[in-house]
Motif scaffolding. Structure first.
Motif, PDB file in Angstrom:
ATOM      1  N   VAL A   1       0.863  -1.179   0.000  1.00 40.39           N
ATOM      2  CA  VAL A   1       0.000   0.000   0.000  1.00 40.39           C
ATOM      3  C   VAL A   1       0.900   1.229   0.000  1.00 40.39           C
ATOM      4  O   VAL A   1       1.789   1.359   0.850  1.00 40.39           O
ATOM      5  CB  VAL A   1      -0.932   0.018   1.226  1.00 40.39           C
ATOM      6  CG1 VAL A   1      -1.870   1.219   1.153  1.00 40.39           C
ATOM      7  CG2 VAL A   1      -1.724  -1.277   1.315  1.00 40.39           C
ATOM      8  N   VAL A   2       0.681   2.131  -0.953  1.00 36.65           N
ATOM      9  CA  VAL A   2       1.515   3.324  -1.090  1.00 36.65           C
ATOM     10  C   VAL A   2       0.669   4.543  -0.736  1.00 36.65           C
ATOM     11  O   VAL A   2      -0.250   4.902  -1.478  1.00 36.65           O
ATOM     12  CB  VAL A   2       2.058   3.457  -2.519  1.00 36.65           C
ATOM     13  CG1 VAL A   2       2.931   4.702  -2.643  1.00 36.65           C
ATOM     14  CG2 VAL A   2       2.842   2.208  -2.915  1.00 36.65           C
ATOM     15  N   PRO A   3       0.946   5.208   0.391  1.00 37.85           N
ATOM     16  CA  PRO A   3       0.157   6.387   0.772  1.00 37.85           C
ATOM     17  C   PRO A   3       0.481   7.581  -0.113  1.00 37.85           C
ATOM     18  O   PRO A   3       1.654   7.944  -0.287  1.00 37.85           O
ATOM     19  CB  PRO A   3       0.576   6.632   2.228  1.00 37.85           C
ATOM     20  CG  PRO A   3       1.937   6.026   2.336  1.00 37.85           C
ATOM     21  CD  PRO A   3       1.975   4.867   1.397  1.00 37.85           C
ATOM     22  N   ALA A   4      -0.550   8.188  -0.672  1.00 33.09           N
ATOM     23  CA  ALA A   4      -0.346   9.327  -1.557  1.00 33.09           C
ATOM     24  C   ALA A   4       0.312  10.495  -0.841  1.00 33.09           C
ATOM     25  O   ALA A   4       1.018  11.298  -1.459  1.00 33.09           O
ATOM     26  CB  ALA A   4      -1.689   9.758  -2.155  1.00 33.09           C
ATOM     27  N   ALA A   5       0.097  10.601   0.478  1.00 33.51           N
ATOM     28  CA  ALA A   5       0.669  11.715   1.231  1.00 33.51           C
ATOM     29  C   ALA A   5       2.187  11.625   1.338  1.00 33.51           C
ATOM     30  O   ALA A   5       2.851  12.623   1.629  1.00 33.51           O
ATOM     31  CB  ALA A   5       0.059  11.756   2.629  1.00 33.51           C
ATOM     32  N   ASN A   6       2.746  10.452   1.102  1.00 30.72           N
ATOM     33  CA  ASN A   6       4.191  10.263   1.192  1.00 30.72           C
ATOM     34  C   ASN A   6       4.792  10.399  -0.207  1.00 30.72           C
ATOM     35  O   ASN A   6       4.768   9.473  -1.003  1.00 30.72           O
ATOM     36  CB  ASN A   6       4.492   8.889   1.786  1.00 30.72           C
ATOM     37  CG  ASN A   6       5.959   8.722   2.143  1.00 30.72           C
ATOM     38  OD1 ASN A   6       6.841   9.102   1.382  1.00 30.72           O
ATOM     39  ND2 ASN A   6       6.209   8.127   3.299  1.00 30.72           N
ATOM     40  N   GLU A   7       5.316  11.583  -0.516  1.00 26.84           N
ATOM     41  CA  GLU A   7       5.823  11.844  -1.860  1.00 26.84           C
ATOM     42  C   GLU A   7       6.996  10.940  -2.208  1.00 26.84           C
ATOM     43  O   GLU A   7       7.180  10.554  -3.366  1.00 26.84           O
ATOM     44  CB  GLU A   7       6.236  13.311  -1.996  1.00 26.84           C
ATOM     45  CG  GLU A   7       5.075  14.276  -1.990  1.00 26.84           C
ATOM     46  CD  GLU A   7       5.506  15.699  -2.293  1.00 26.84           C
ATOM     47  OE1 GLU A   7       6.723  15.903  -2.494  1.00 26.84           O
ATOM     48  OE2 GLU A   7       4.638  16.574  -2.338  1.00 26.84           O
ATOM     49  N   THR A   8       7.806  10.604  -1.218  1.00 24.18           N
ATOM     50  CA  THR A   8       8.965   9.748  -1.483  1.00 24.18           C
ATOM     51  C   THR A   8       8.525   8.371  -1.948  1.00 24.18           C
ATOM     52  O   THR A   8       9.066   7.818  -2.909  1.00 24.18           O
ATOM     53  CB  THR A   8       9.829   9.627  -0.219  1.00 24.18           C
ATOM     54  OG1 THR A   8      10.240  10.930   0.200  1.00 24.18           O
ATOM     55  CG2 THR A   8      11.056   8.780  -0.474  1.00 24.18           C
ATOM     56  N   TRP A   9       7.530   7.813  -1.259  1.00 23.28           N
ATOM     57  CA  TRP A   9       7.023   6.499  -1.656  1.00 23.28           C
ATOM     58  C   TRP A   9       6.368   6.574  -3.039  1.00 23.28           C
ATOM     59  O   TRP A   9       6.545   5.681  -3.871  1.00 23.28           O
ATOM     60  CB  TRP A   9       5.999   5.989  -0.633  1.00 23.28           C
ATOM     61  CG  TRP A   9       6.598   5.442   0.620  1.00 23.28           C
ATOM     62  CD1 TRP A   9       7.717   5.891   1.257  1.00 23.28           C
ATOM     63  CD2 TRP A   9       6.111   4.345   1.369  1.00 23.28           C
ATOM     64  NE1 TRP A   9       7.950   5.153   2.374  1.00 23.28           N
ATOM     65  CE2 TRP A   9       6.979   4.187   2.472  1.00 23.28           C
ATOM     66  CE3 TRP A   9       5.033   3.494   1.245  1.00 23.28           C
ATOM     67  CZ2 TRP A   9       6.798   3.204   3.436  1.00 23.28           C
ATOM     68  CZ3 TRP A   9       4.838   2.515   2.192  1.00 23.28           C
ATOM     69  CH2 TRP A   9       5.722   2.368   3.284  1.00 23.28           C
ATOM     70  N   THR A  10       5.585   7.630  -3.273  1.00 28.34           N
ATOM     71  CA  THR A  10       4.926   7.779  -4.571  1.00 28.34           C
ATOM     72  C   THR A  10       5.955   7.909  -5.685  1.00 28.34           C
ATOM     73  O   THR A  10       5.816   7.313  -6.760  1.00 28.34           O
ATOM     74  CB  THR A  10       3.999   9.007  -4.560  1.00 28.34           C
ATOM     75  OG1 THR A  10       3.012   8.841  -3.555  1.00 28.34           O
ATOM     76  CG2 THR A  10       3.312   9.196  -5.905  1.00 28.34           C
ATOM     77  N   ASP A  11       7.014   8.671  -5.442  1.00 28.50           N
ATOM     78  CA  ASP A  11       8.068   8.838  -6.428  1.00 28.50           C
ATOM     79  C   ASP A  11       8.753   7.503  -6.717  1.00 28.50           C
ATOM     80  O   ASP A  11       9.033   7.157  -7.866  1.00 28.50           O
ATOM     81  CB  ASP A  11       9.086   9.860  -5.914  1.00 28.50           C
ATOM     82  CG  ASP A  11      10.020  10.324  -7.012  1.00 28.50           C
ATOM     83  OD1 ASP A  11       9.526  10.599  -8.120  1.00 28.50           O
ATOM     84  OD2 ASP A  11      11.236  10.404  -6.762  1.00 28.50           O
ATOM     85  N   ARG A  12       8.990   6.735  -5.655  1.00 27.22           N
ATOM     86  CA  ARG A  12       9.641   5.442  -5.842  1.00 27.22           C
ATOM     87  C   ARG A  12       8.735   4.462  -6.590  1.00 27.22           C
ATOM     88  O   ARG A  12       9.202   3.573  -7.307  1.00 27.22           O
ATOM     89  CB  ARG A  12      10.043   4.854  -4.478  1.00 27.22           C
ATOM     90  CG  ARG A  12      10.747   3.521  -4.586  1.00 27.22           C
ATOM     91  CD  ARG A  12      11.977   3.601  -5.474  1.00 27.22           C
ATOM     92  NE  ARG A  12      12.406   2.290  -5.929  1.00 27.22           N
ATOM     93  CZ  ARG A  12      12.830   2.016  -7.153  1.00 27.22           C
ATOM     94  NH1 ARG A  12      12.875   2.975  -8.060  1.00 27.22           N
ATOM     95  NH2 ARG A  12      13.203   0.802  -7.477  1.00 27.22           N
TER      96      ARG A  12
END
Length: 766
Positions: free
Chosen positions: A486-497
């Motif tokens: 699950v990738v939280p949209a609020a976490n830009e680093t995770w979304t970028d990765r």
């Protein structure tokens, strides 16, 4: 004499009976007895008033904190504002022209309050709620509605109760309405139970004795007037048996009737098309595929219709099992149909079957094998000439295998000898639709339905034993595991990765999907299942999972987040210009012309595209072994079944698969928990049970596939499986010796009430 058929007006009075009938559709003593408490309050146990929903009619138990009276001029001469609490949250009660309430609602008093939840200036409140004190008795005569209307039975009962407001260590809270409070229903029930000496009991005495069950009248007393939780448990256990046995008798009668229906036994020849196909398979069948194949072969050889569910993980080889069953039907002189929910999937099945069969599927062509049959496609978008040819070959029997969509359900579609119907992804078809093909001949064809995650109603029918199940648990050799996060949209680093993961996989020569819930523009949201919550999973504050970590930034170095809208037509240009710039990205959705969809899928399957931005048209059947990563945008908009199906599109080759569920849902919310459940397990059967726990099983005897329309009030399928199976055994034994229940008139009457004509007809199709 008062019994279950006695009108309530003759027991509790005309005025009260009118309110019960108008507000709750309760007209007889039996109706009222069956109006069970939705929960119980223990004296001193306060209701959580922080979770009340505006507009809902509620009954809460709370303690008075303060009361303040204000005087006005005009019609509303005074207003009493009472604040009550559950110990953590406060609730306002507003009474107009009820000065006497100030005397009874003193600080520290505990009472039940019933009314409609409203909101005034941001604060929840009840206006003029009904009140039942629990701490003390209030002087006054016992009444329900208008004392003069109460019958002699009610007067006698009221005299014995004196001034008691509510009795019992546990306070039943009933489904109520604005015109009648829970405790008023409770008072009516006490009157009824006081004058009722016996009720017709549908459970045979020997069954009650074997399972140590109380009588029906005693069960009603225990649930409506409990002195302990043990009473509630005993009473509910008995009432659950009533539900289970009546339904199991209906299903047992259905099974007995089905065995009387004539179906053509299909005995495949040992050296026919199926044997030739098995000899050409480039891979060995799993043990599970062999076993299921033998079961199906035995069942289609019986003189009554097969009705079997084939459940298996995405990629477990269900299609091969279905094809072998279809070939067995053709070997026996019949035809087989494969019904798919979308044109994309139907076209994919056609290609898969033709590829698997090779010369065995090209009857009439130069390179056809001697045993060959013909495979044709029937969909709504076929051209006139192609449609005429396909329908003609189905009608004259030259096409042994017919693949199609809902277009096959049209009356104009005819078969020479339809032997087997295979329904792929049964959750995408209603029972009526699945029944349409089976009713095309004098002798019903055999039925095989396939799914990776059964809908709640199917799980229910499985638990009840009305659907025979075969399960494929092994994955074919060479299939790789799928990692889901699950990738939280609020976490830009995770979304970028997340986007970096796609670029990494493409750099290795693999391909990717980006799935959106909408097409965009004026397109409606794509079909999706009802959501269901699940267990905890990876949260935004947890350690980052391997491959999607905060320190594992993709090669672009960008952190723009998910394009807004999560619609294919909006996401596509954004990805081409930013996150996936330089990659070969195309879109696939339901608004494209079928030829265009087929061309795009062909290019993707051939490796000519790197990324496919699509709606759920790729949900089932799409087989591209080189695709290794999938991003699901706005993943919380999809249901458990769809998410499990979608991720099955990756990891179909030798390389590991990745499924990244991107969401704006906050950690610990039901939406997040649902996604976490999908991330936590790859077991479709387990996810189906989670889905059932949230959505419920629907109407087992009706058309609702899940949700509020239910045949069951007390039974909980996942908690009561053992009870249900015991009831099935008892019902099967009863029906085997007395099919029409001639020696069990009470049970027969209970069955007739439960199984009206509509449900009886529906059950025949189930």
């Amino acid at each position: 004499m008062v019994d279950q058929t006695t009108r309530l007006r003759d027991v509790v009075g005309a005025q009260t009976a009118t309110v019960l009938a108008d507000a709750l559709e309760l007209e007889t003593v039996g109706d009222l007895l069956g109006h069970l408490p939705r929960r119980y309050h223990e004296r001193g146990e306060l209701t959580d008033v922080g979770n009340l929903t505006v507009g809902e009619v509620v009954t809460v138990q709370a303690r008075v904190v303060s009361a303040q009276r204000r005087q006005f001029r005009g019609r509303a001469r005074n207003m009493l504002t009472v604040t009550v609490t559950d110990g953590r949250h406060n609730l306002a009660l507003t009474f107009f022209n009820q000065v006497w309430r100030e005397r009874e609602l003193r600080p520290g008093v505990t009472a039940l309050f019933a009314g409609k939840v409203e909101e005034f200036r941001g604060r929840r409140q009840l206006t003029n709620p009904e009140v039942a004190l629990l701490d003390e008795e209030i002087p006054g005569t016992f009444e329900i509605f208008g004392t003069p209307e109460i019958s002699e039975a009610a007067r006698s009962s009221g005299a014995r109760e004196g001034r008691e407001s509510f009795a019992g260590a546990l306070v039943p809270i009933y489904p109520a309405a604005a015109k009648i409070a829970s405790w008023t229903i409770g008072r009516c029930l006490r009157i009824v139970l006081d004058v009722l000496t016996d009720v017709e009991d549908p459970l045979p005495p020997d069954i009650r004795s074997r399972h140590r069950l109380v009588s029906l009248l005693e069960a009603y007393r225990l649930v409506h007037q409990p002195s302990s939780w043990a009473d509630v448990t005993r009473g509910r256990a008995r009432l659950k048996w009533d539900e289970a046995l009546v339904l199991q008798v209906a299903l047992a009668q259905r099974r007995a009737d089905v065995e009387k229906i004539r179906a053509t036994p299909r005995h495949p020849k040992p050296d026919g098309l199926l044997a030739a196909f098995d000899g050409t398979l480039p891979f060995p069948l799993t043990a599970g595929q062999h076993a299921v194949g033998e079961t199906i072969a035995a069942e289609i050889a019986r003189p009554f219709p097969m009705h079997r569910l084939l459940q298996g993980e995405v990629g477990s080889g269900k299609t091969v099992v279905a094809l072998r069953a279809m070939l067995a039907a053709v070997d026996a002189g019949g035809q087989a149909v494969l019904l798919a929910p979308t044109e994309t999937l139907a076209a994919q099945h056609l290609r898969s079957l033709r590829d698997l069969l090779g010369p065995l599927g090209r009857a009439g062509e130069l390179d056809a094998s001697p045993e060959a049959t013909r495979v044709v496609l029937v969909t709504g978008s076929l051209g006139a000439k192609a449609r005429r040819e396909a329908l003609a070959s189905a009608a004259d029997g030259s096409a042994g295998l017919v693949v199609g969509t809902h277009a096959l359900l049209e009356e104009s579609v005819a078969f020479r000898d339809l032997a087997l119907v295979v329904v792929d992804e049964q959750h995408r078809f209603g029972v009526e639709q699945r029944d349409a093909l089976r009713s095309r001949s004098d002798h019903p064809p055999h039925l095989l339905v396939m799914t990776a995650t059964p809908i709640p109603r199917t799980v229910a029918m499985t638990v009840f034993g009305d659907l025979e199940v075969s399960t494929l648990t092994e994955l074919p050799a060479g299939r790789s595991p799928i990692s889901t996060f699950v990738v939280p949209a609020a976490n830009e680093t995770w979304t970028d990765r997340m986007w970096g993961r796609i670029r990494d996989e493409v750099a290795k020569g693999h391909q990717a999907y980006v799935v959106c819930p909408r097409i965009g523009g004026d397109a409606a949201t794509e079909d999706s299942d009802t959501a269901c919550a699940g267990p905890d999973g990876v949260g935004p504050n947890d350690a980052a999972p391997t491959g999607v970590g905060p320190n594992d930034v993709g090669p672009t170095g960008r952190r723009p987040g998910m394009p807004p809208g999560a619609a294919v037509l909006d996401v596509l240009p954004r990805l081409r210009d930013t996150e996936l710039e330089g990659l070969r990205v195309e879109a696939l959705h339901g608004r494209l012309h079928p030829d265009d969809k087929d061309q795009i899928m062909t290019r993707f399957a051939a490796g000519d595209l790197d990324v496919l931005v699509a709606t759920t048209v790729i949900e089932v059947g799409v087989n591209v072994p080189n695709a290794t990563v999938m991003v699901v945008a706005d993943a919380d908009r999809f249901g458990v079944s769809q998410l499990h199906q979608l991720r099955g599109r990756v990891g179909r080759g030798s390389a590991p698969g990745w499924c990244l569920l991107h969401t704006d849902a906050e950690h610990a919310t039901p939406a997040w928990e649902r996604l976490a459940a999908v991330a936590a397990t790859s077991d479709g059967a387990e996810l189906a049970r989670l889905d059932l726990a949230q959505r419920r099983e629907g109407d087992v005897l009706g058309a609702a596939q899940s949700g509020g329309r239910r045949s069951l009030r007390l039974l909980e399928l996942l908690k009561d499986e053992e009870l249900i199976r015991c009831a099935r055994d008892e019902a099967t034994a009863l029906v085997s010796v007395d099919p029409r229940l001639s020696t069990q008139p009470a049970l027969a009457r209970a069955l007739a009430v439960t199984l009206d004509e509509t449900r009886a007809a529906y059950l025949e199709k189930g």
